[in-house]
Design an enzyme around this catalytic site. Structure first.
Site, PDB file in Angstrom:
ATOM      1  N   GLY A 104      35.538  36.293  37.482  1.00 31.84           N
ATOM      2  CA  GLY A 104      36.300  35.958  36.287  1.00 31.84           C
ATOM      3  C   GLY A 104      37.717  36.485  36.393  1.00 31.84           C
ATOM      4  O   GLY A 104      37.974  37.460  37.112  1.00 31.84           O
ATOM      5  N   LEU A 125      39.059  42.824  38.803  1.00 36.02           N
ATOM      6  CA  LEU A 125      40.031  42.647  39.883  1.00 36.02           C
ATOM      7  C   LEU A 125      41.308  43.457  39.642  1.00 36.02           C
ATOM      8  O   LEU A 125      42.050  43.728  40.581  1.00 36.02           O
ATOM      9  CB  LEU A 125      40.371  41.160  40.062  1.00 36.02           C
ATOM     10  CG  LEU A 125      39.213  40.291  40.594  1.00 36.02           C
ATOM     11  CD1 LEU A 125      39.654  38.839  40.696  1.00 36.02           C
ATOM     12  CD2 LEU A 125      38.715  40.788  41.943  1.00 36.02           C
ATOM     13  N   GLU A 154      36.119  38.978  30.069  1.00 37.14           N
ATOM     14  CA  GLU A 154      37.374  38.217  30.157  1.00 37.14           C
ATOM     15  C   GLU A 154      38.021  38.037  28.788  1.00 37.14           C
ATOM     16  O   GLU A 154      39.236  38.128  28.660  1.00 37.14           O
ATOM     17  CB  GLU A 154      37.141  36.858  30.828  1.00 37.14           C
ATOM     18  CG  GLU A 154      36.606  36.924  32.254  1.00 37.14           C
ATOM     19  CD  GLU A 154      37.350  37.877  33.168  1.00 37.14           C
ATOM     20  OE1 GLU A 154      38.565  38.094  32.987  1.00 37.14           O
ATOM     21  OE2 GLU A 154      36.705  38.440  34.074  1.00 37.14           O
ATOM     22  N   HIS A 181      40.096  40.969  27.824  1.00 40.59           N
ATOM     23  CA  HIS A 181      41.405  41.058  28.481  1.00 40.59           C
ATOM     24  C   HIS A 181      42.487  40.429  27.603  1.00 40.59           C
ATOM     25  O   HIS A 181      43.641  40.858  27.623  1.00 40.59           O
ATOM     26  CB  HIS A 181      41.390  40.295  29.813  1.00 40.59           C
ATOM     27  CG  HIS A 181      40.975  41.106  31.001  1.00 40.59           C
ATOM     28  ND1 HIS A 181      41.692  42.191  31.448  1.00 40.59           N
ATOM     29  CD2 HIS A 181      39.937  40.961  31.864  1.00 40.59           C
ATOM     30  CE1 HIS A 181      41.103  42.688  32.530  1.00 40.59           C
ATOM     31  NE2 HIS A 181      40.035  41.965  32.810  1.00 40.59           N
TER      32      HIS A 181
HETATM   33 NI    NI Z   1      38.759  42.179  34.381  1.00 46.32          NI
END
Ligand code: NI
Length: 154
Positions: free
Chosen positions: A46, A94, A136, A139
């Protein structure tokens, strides 16, 4: 498509609230394609737009390498409308490379979102897909999974 630079943990862009997407145009489509390519290049499941420095409410997810579910999913202006159950498992990001921690999430999540052309739809995911949706969507409001970690995993 192009691979974009992933913003890392201490970048303050990751703490900002993203703006609602209003234009479902070529620029958005290029962003989504680039986000997908960037995510895949790092073996992620994601990626949210602020992670490539764009403060827009857009997310890409693909858990199909890990579970049976899904394929390429794009969520524009996503809103989680229903959750149920609970799962506790390893989670990473990430933007925080090499760090994994145990996070408890709902086991089942229904999200309402627009597709790349602005059409509203609903999607229900379980397990890893539910986890990815929660991660996600957070975020987009400037939150990282680190806030939820109960135990870091070596
Ligand atoms: Ni993330």
């Amino acid at each position: 498509m192009a691979i974009r630079e992933i913003r890392l943990k201490d970048d303050e862009i990751l703490t900002k609230k993203c703006k609602v997407v209003k234009n479902f145009d070529e620029k958005l489509h290029i962003l989504l394609d680039d986000m997908y390519e960037t995510m895949k290049s790092k073996d992620g499941v994601g990626l949210a737009a602020p992670q490539v420095g764009i403060l827009k409410r857009a997310v890409v997810i693909d858990v199909s390498d890990v579970t049976e579910e899904g394929g390429r999913i794009e969520l524009i202006n996503p809103e989680i409308v229903e959750t149920s159950g609970e799962q506790t498992g390893s989670e990473g990001c990430l933007s925080v490379p090499g760090v994994f921690g145990e996070v408890t999430r709902p086991n089942k999540v229904t999200v309402k979102a627009q597709d790349r052309n602005g059409k509203w739809f609903k999607l229900t995911g379980e397990g890893l897909l539910a986890r990815a949706i929660c991660h996600e969507v957070e975020h987009l409001d400037g939150h990282l999974f680190l806030e939820h970690v109960t135990k870091f995993i070596d």
